[in-house]
Design a protein around this motif. Structure first.
Motif, PDB file in Angstrom:
ATOM      1  N   ASP A 127       0.044  10.395  -4.913  1.00 59.23           N
ATOM      2  CA  ASP A 127      -0.888  10.855  -3.880  1.00 59.23           C
ATOM      3  C   ASP A 127      -1.349   9.681  -3.024  1.00 59.23           C
ATOM      4  OD1 ASP A 127      -0.851  13.569  -4.270  1.00 59.23           O
ATOM      5  OD2 ASP A 127      -2.474  13.552  -5.742  1.00 59.23           O
ATOM      6  N   ILE A 130       1.213   8.830  -0.488  1.00 59.67           N
ATOM      7  CA  ILE A 130       1.201   9.816   0.598  1.00 59.67           C
ATOM      8  C   ILE A 130       0.032   9.536   1.537  1.00 59.67           C
ATOM      9  CG2 ILE A 130       0.902  12.275   1.125  1.00 59.67           C
ATOM     10  CD1 ILE A 130       2.389  12.847  -1.540  1.00 59.67           C
ATOM     11  N   ASP A 131      -1.147   9.307   0.959  1.00 59.20           N
ATOM     12  CA  ASP A 131      -2.331   9.039   1.785  1.00 59.20           C
ATOM     13  C   ASP A 131      -2.106   7.840   2.697  1.00 59.20           C
ATOM     14  OD1 ASP A 131      -3.677  11.084   0.625  1.00 59.20           O
ATOM     15  OD2 ASP A 131      -4.869   9.841  -0.726  1.00 59.20           O
ATOM     16  N   ILE A 134       1.368   8.736   5.211  1.00 56.20           N
ATOM     17  CA  ILE A 134       1.422   9.904   6.098  1.00 56.20           C
ATOM     18  C   ILE A 134       0.100   9.964   6.855  1.00 56.20           C
ATOM     19  CG2 ILE A 134       1.837  12.387   6.275  1.00 56.20           C
ATOM     20  CD1 ILE A 134       4.216  10.805   5.131  1.00 56.20           C
ATOM     21  N   ARG A 147       1.060  18.117   1.322  1.00 52.43           N
ATOM     22  CA  ARG A 147       1.087  17.245   0.142  1.00 52.43           C
ATOM     23  C   ARG A 147       1.913  17.899  -0.967  1.00 52.43           C
ATOM     24  NH1 ARG A 147      -2.203  13.205  -1.414  1.00 52.43           N
ATOM     25  NH2 ARG A 147      -3.796  13.744   0.127  1.00 52.43           N
TER      26      ARG A 147
ATOM     27  N   MET B 669      -4.441  13.340   6.210  1.00 54.64           N
ATOM     28  CA  MET B 669      -3.966  13.660   4.863  1.00 54.64           C
ATOM     29  C   MET B 669      -4.880  13.077   3.796  1.00 54.64           C
ATOM     30  SD  MET B 669      -1.380  15.149   3.329  1.00 54.64           S
ATOM     31  CE  MET B 669       0.245  15.031   4.053  1.00 54.64           C
ATOM     32  N   LYS B 670      -5.271  11.816   3.978  1.00 60.68           N
ATOM     33  CA  LYS B 670      -6.067  11.123   2.964  1.00 60.68           C
ATOM     34  C   LYS B 670      -7.450  11.747   2.784  1.00 60.68           C
ATOM     35  CE  LYS B 670      -7.653   7.559   6.235  1.00 60.68           C
ATOM     36  NZ  LYS B 670      -9.034   8.010   6.433  1.00 60.68           N
ATOM     37  N   ASP B 671      -7.922  12.459   3.786  1.00 56.64           N
ATOM     38  CA  ASP B 671      -9.279  12.999   3.738  1.00 56.64           C
ATOM     39  C   ASP B 671      -9.347  14.420   3.180  1.00 56.64           C
ATOM     40  OD1 ASP B 671     -10.315  10.701   5.220  1.00 56.64           O
ATOM     41  OD2 ASP B 671      -9.278  11.568   6.940  1.00 56.64           O
ATOM     42  N   ARG B 674      -8.041  17.627  -2.303  1.00 52.46           N
ATOM     43  CA  ARG B 674      -6.845  17.661  -3.148  1.00 52.46           C
ATOM     44  C   ARG B 674      -6.560  19.075  -3.624  1.00 52.46           C
ATOM     45  NH1 ARG B 674      -6.132  13.253  -1.659  1.00 52.46           N
ATOM     46  NH2 ARG B 674      -5.672  11.363  -2.878  1.00 52.46           N
TER      47      ARG B 674
END
Lengths: 168, 722
Positions: A127, A130-131, A134, A147, B669-671, B674
């Motif tokens: 993950d 990816i963070d 992307i 994801r 994406m990171k924010d 999940r």
């Protein structure tokens, strides 16, 4: 008006194209879209800030809106049209289909190209990978499915097939 | 259910036979008779956006071709919400064809489909549901009647299955049936089947645009081309309220690739042989803008303070003024505010236009094909029918494309050069010429009774125009209604057991364009009301779930709302306590008849608010496609979370900033959470609103969790620590 044109040759999805450019600084994005009619690569911001125009130049993810086309001479350019075909989809495309990722769909080619480039380097991304890698923008908010799709693509086998010849 | 089909039972079907009898086209109207009055009453009660149309011409068409194609021309546009798939799923239930056999396309206005309201307000599936079913059933019966004639058998001996009409083991495909037919009997609407028998309803059918969007084949407005096409660029201002005063185009005119400078009263643009040449030349135009450079963010915030502008009471029960004066207990008061929000959809605005002598073709991403067509026709002095407006897939809508006046610019430039002209905004122009989500200021008052319930409640909300700036809305409606029902969307009190309450909307005209942003006022009004509910629950010493439930009526709408609150709380395992650095926040709203409740699980990591998980319970009535409804919940949650935590435009010396993604921070994406868990409830037997209602509770849910983490209640968006 007479304009001095410069000839360049680009290899896009395995096919060679000769293009006469009025402006040698023309970004690759516009050469693909406006000279070659290859429309899968999208314009979002023109400042490499959103990633909608992401494609591959020699397997590296490149934001083509700020990448001068002439720099891609002699290199392999791959767009979403050459990533995979309906008959032989790239694992990323298989995963995108399975997870039903797209909504409006406009940013999706850029994301898929970025994801495919990531899997090329990191076949089983975490993950955090990816963070970090992307960083495109999607306004519909499909990140959650993307994801999942990237992990699924990794499971299918993230290695890219050789670029396919452009189908007419 | 009966309520939803009332007034549209006398349906008019129109049959067209193609030239030479090579197929069947059947269409029907779906606009309600006298829609204005009916809907006017409805939205006063609910804040639900009305459908508005002046025509009862058919706007929904099926075509069956001899090649066995079944094509549904949609008057509504696909902008990601999944309606093309939903429409095929509904139609297949009466047509007895596989859902994949139905091709749904955007109808060019030349085909006769014009929808004068447009696509928005989460109205598509619920407005087309009864109409599409009867149209599909009618088409099926016509095919059977014709098959009976061709087979020489009575209709009663025929059945339909898998896209064929059957008589025992003999069968004809629908394409074979329409082949060569010149005259079709005028049909009556047959009785509709039970919804339970529809094979594709409630099934997660993959989107019918999925493959095109995965293989890069979907055509958006910006992808459209025409032979011999030139490129346009228009100089656009960076400052609010700017008007074109003068322009020196001499340098631009001499630049490489320039074909024509177009100087109009309201814009100056350039047509060139490539986008680069057009952009470069446009940048070389020296424009003198008549702009007020004095505006600052704080001026705008001051304008929209509750108490300025014109107040409209939008909802009232009992006597709130008297209750605040006479009921025991202290008055609890809070203020909330939200910033200017940008649409920031990825595909910029623009159009491709080709104007020949007495006809024009315009291709673009628009949510209002009929209105865009009208705007172009008016400017070119053509009749509406002389403009063929061809909608494409939208690279995001979100309300940004309910005004597409830029189509006029491409059309004017095309007429000037006699060739097709494609003219698009760049990103800076997009940010600075958006029609923004207006900033808002909200003031809430309440009193708690000695029993721990709310005894009096007053909500005041103030912002700029939202629906009042919507072109197709008749001006008389504005005068009749007074309040801007887009601005106060989400501002109705859903806690009907509060004895005395009122809700007031303050309207202020802002010096820059503000309009519709997904859900309109829903996100911001719900942020204030549901943050305050949480605050009251804590003051009353009650849990936020039970506190909400005790104030909701036992009627049908109330039960649906209670059910989503219970379902979200239960699924999330809602708790008040912070565990392992993670807190939960709950909020709920009812929008356009569809209640939604979210539980956000939030932590603070590296000094940033992190939304770890969102559990959503949503009741849109009958669910046509659970996977696509889930996708809409996920999308609303992420877009709303982005607005709640990051997004903000500001005004500096009259300039709207920032002008690019990044500085205009949006969720990446990171924010994103999940995990997003969606529970779907079906509290009605007809499909309801989907595209916007799940936007409502997200900002408040996050804010309520942040309050538990930090002990400090967020009073404004974007939510910041400290």
């Amino acid at each position: 008006m007479n304009v001095q044109k410069q000839q360049i040759t680009l290899t896009v999805n395995g096919a060679d194209h000769q293009i006469a450019l009025e402006d040698t600084n023309t970004p690759l994005l516009w050469v693909l879209r406006d000279y070659l009619g290859i429309m899968g690569t999208k314009f979002g911001c023109g400042k490499a800030a959103c990633g909608a125009c992401t494609l591959h130049v020699d397997k590296e993810a490149v934001r083509s809106c700020t990448y001068p086309a002439r720099l891609a001479e002699g290199k392999q350019i791959t767009t979403i049209e050459g990533l995979g075909s309906r008959e032989e989809p790239h694992p990323v495309q298989r995963a995108w289909m399975a997870e039903v990722v797209p909504q409006c769909g406009y940013c999706q080619p850029g994301f898929m190209m970025a994801a495919a480039a990531l899997l090329e380097k990191v076949p089983e991304p975490t993950d955090a990978d990816i963070d970090q890698n992307i960083t495109n923008i999607c306004r519909c908010g499909t990140y959650y499915r993307m994801r999942k799709a990237i992990h699924r693509a990794a499971a299918i086998g993230g290695t890219r097939e050789e670029p396919l010849a452009e189908t007419p | 259910m009966a309520e939803k089909t009332k007034g549209i039972t006398r349906r008019k079907f129109v049959v067209r036979t193609l030239l030479g009898g090579t197929g069947l086209i059947i269409g029907t109207t779906y606009l309600l008779r006298n829609p204005l009055r009916r809907k006017f009453n409805a939205f006063i009660d609910t804040g639900d956006v009305p459908y508005i149309g002046e025509t009862d011409e058919p706007a929904l068409w099926f075509e069956v071709t001899p090649e066995n194609g079944i094509i549904l021309s949609s008057p509504k546009v696909e902008m990601g919400q999944g309606i093309f798939t939903g429409l095929a799923q509904i139609a297949a239930g009466e047509l007895d064809v596989d859902v994949q056999q139905i091709r749904v396309i955007h109808a060019p206005t030349a085909s006769g489909n014009v929808d004068d309201f447009g696509t928005g307000g989460s109205t598509t599936i619920r407005s087309l549901w009864p109409v599409l079913r009867s149209l599909s059933a009618t088409l099926r019966e016509m095919l059977k009647a014709e098959a009976a004639r061709k087979l020489g058998l009575p209709v009663s001996e025929l059945t339909t299955e898998a896209g064929r009409v059957w008589a025992g083991d003999r069968s004809l495909s629908y394409g074979e049936i329409v082949e060569g037919v010149q005259d079709w009997a005028s049909p009556d609407t047959p009785p509709l089947r039970e919804v339970g028998s529809y094979p594709f309803i409630g099934r997660p059918v993959p989107r019918n645009d999925l493959a095109d969007k995965v293989f890069g084949a979907a055509i958006f407005g910006m992808d459209a081309t025409l032979p011999d096409m030139l490129y346009g660029a228009v100089a656009r201002p960076s400052h609010i309220g700017a008007r074109l005063k003068s322009a020196d185009t001499s340098r631009a005119a001499s630049m490489a690739g320039v074909v024509r400078i177009c100087r109009e009263a309201d814009f100056v643009g350039v047509v060139a042989t490539s986008r680069m040449a057009a952009e470069n030349a446009k940048n070389a135009i020296e424009v003198d803008w008549d702009a007020d450079t004095g505006w600052q963010t704080r001026d705008i915030e001051e304008m929209i303070r509750v108490g300025n502008g014109t107040p409209y009471v939008i909802q009232k029960q009992g006597n709130a003024e008297r209750a605040f004066e006479t009921a025991p207990g202290e008055i609890i008061r809070a203020e909330f505010k939200t910033p200017i929000g940008a649409h920031a959809q990825l595909e910029p605005n623009g159009a491709l236009a080709w104007v020949e002598e007495d006809q024009a073709t315009v291709i673009l991403s628009t949510q209002v094909p009929g209105y865009t067509q009208e705007q172009v026709a008016r400017r070119l002095d053509l009749k509406k029918e002389q403009v063929n407006l061809i909608p494409t897939f939208l690279g995001g809508g979100f309300g940004r494309r309910l005004n597409t006046s830029h189509a006029v610019e491409a059309a004017v430039m095309s007429r000037a050069v006699g060739k097709p002209v494609k003219c698009y905004f760049n990103r800076q122009e997009e940010f600075q010429n958006d029609e923004f989500r207006p900033p808002s200021h909200m003031v809430v008052h309440a009193k708690l009774s000695d029993k721990g319930g709310i005894s009096a409640f007053e909500f005041n909300t103030s912002s700029g125009a939202v629906m009042h700036s919507f072109g197709p809305l008749p001006g008389m409606m504005r005068n009749l209604v007074g309040s801007d029902f887009g601005a106060w969307r989400g501002g109705l009190i859903q806690y009907g057991l509060i004895p005395d309450f009122k809700s007031v909307s303050w309207f202020v005209e802002l010096p820059f364009a503000t309009a519709t942003w997904r859900g309109l006022g829903l996100l911001t009004n719900t942020f204030a009301i549901e943050s305050f509910l949480d605050e009251l629950a804590r003051k009353a010493g009650r849990d936020p779930v039970g506190f909400r439930l005790m104030h909701i009526r036992d009627d049908a709408a109330g039960e649906r709302l209670k059910n989503v609150i219970r379902a979200a709380a239960e699924k999330a395992g809602y708790r008040d306590e912070v565990v392992g650095g993670t807190a939960m926040g709950l909020a709920a709203s009812t929008d356009a008849g569809s209640p939604a409740a979210h539980v956000a699980e939030v932590s603070i990591r590296d000094g940033e608010i992190r939304v770890e998980k969102v559990t959503c319970a949503f009741d849109p009535g009958l669910v046509i496609n659970p996977d696509l409804v889930r996708a809409q919940c996920e999308g609303n949650i992420i877009m709303g979370m982005s607005a709640a935590l990051y997004e903000e435009m500001h005004v500096e010396d009259g300039e709207l900033l920032p002008v690019i993604y990044g500085p205009y921070r949006m969720a990446q994406m990171k924010d994103g959470p999940r995990e997003i868990e969606v529970v779907l409830l079906q509290g009605d037997d007809a499909p309801g609103a989907v595209g916007e209602p799940p936007m409502g509770p997200i900002a408040a849910a996050i804010a309520n969790a942040v309050t538990r983490l930090t002990g400090k209640r967020p009073r404004q968006l974007p939510i910041r620590l400290s």
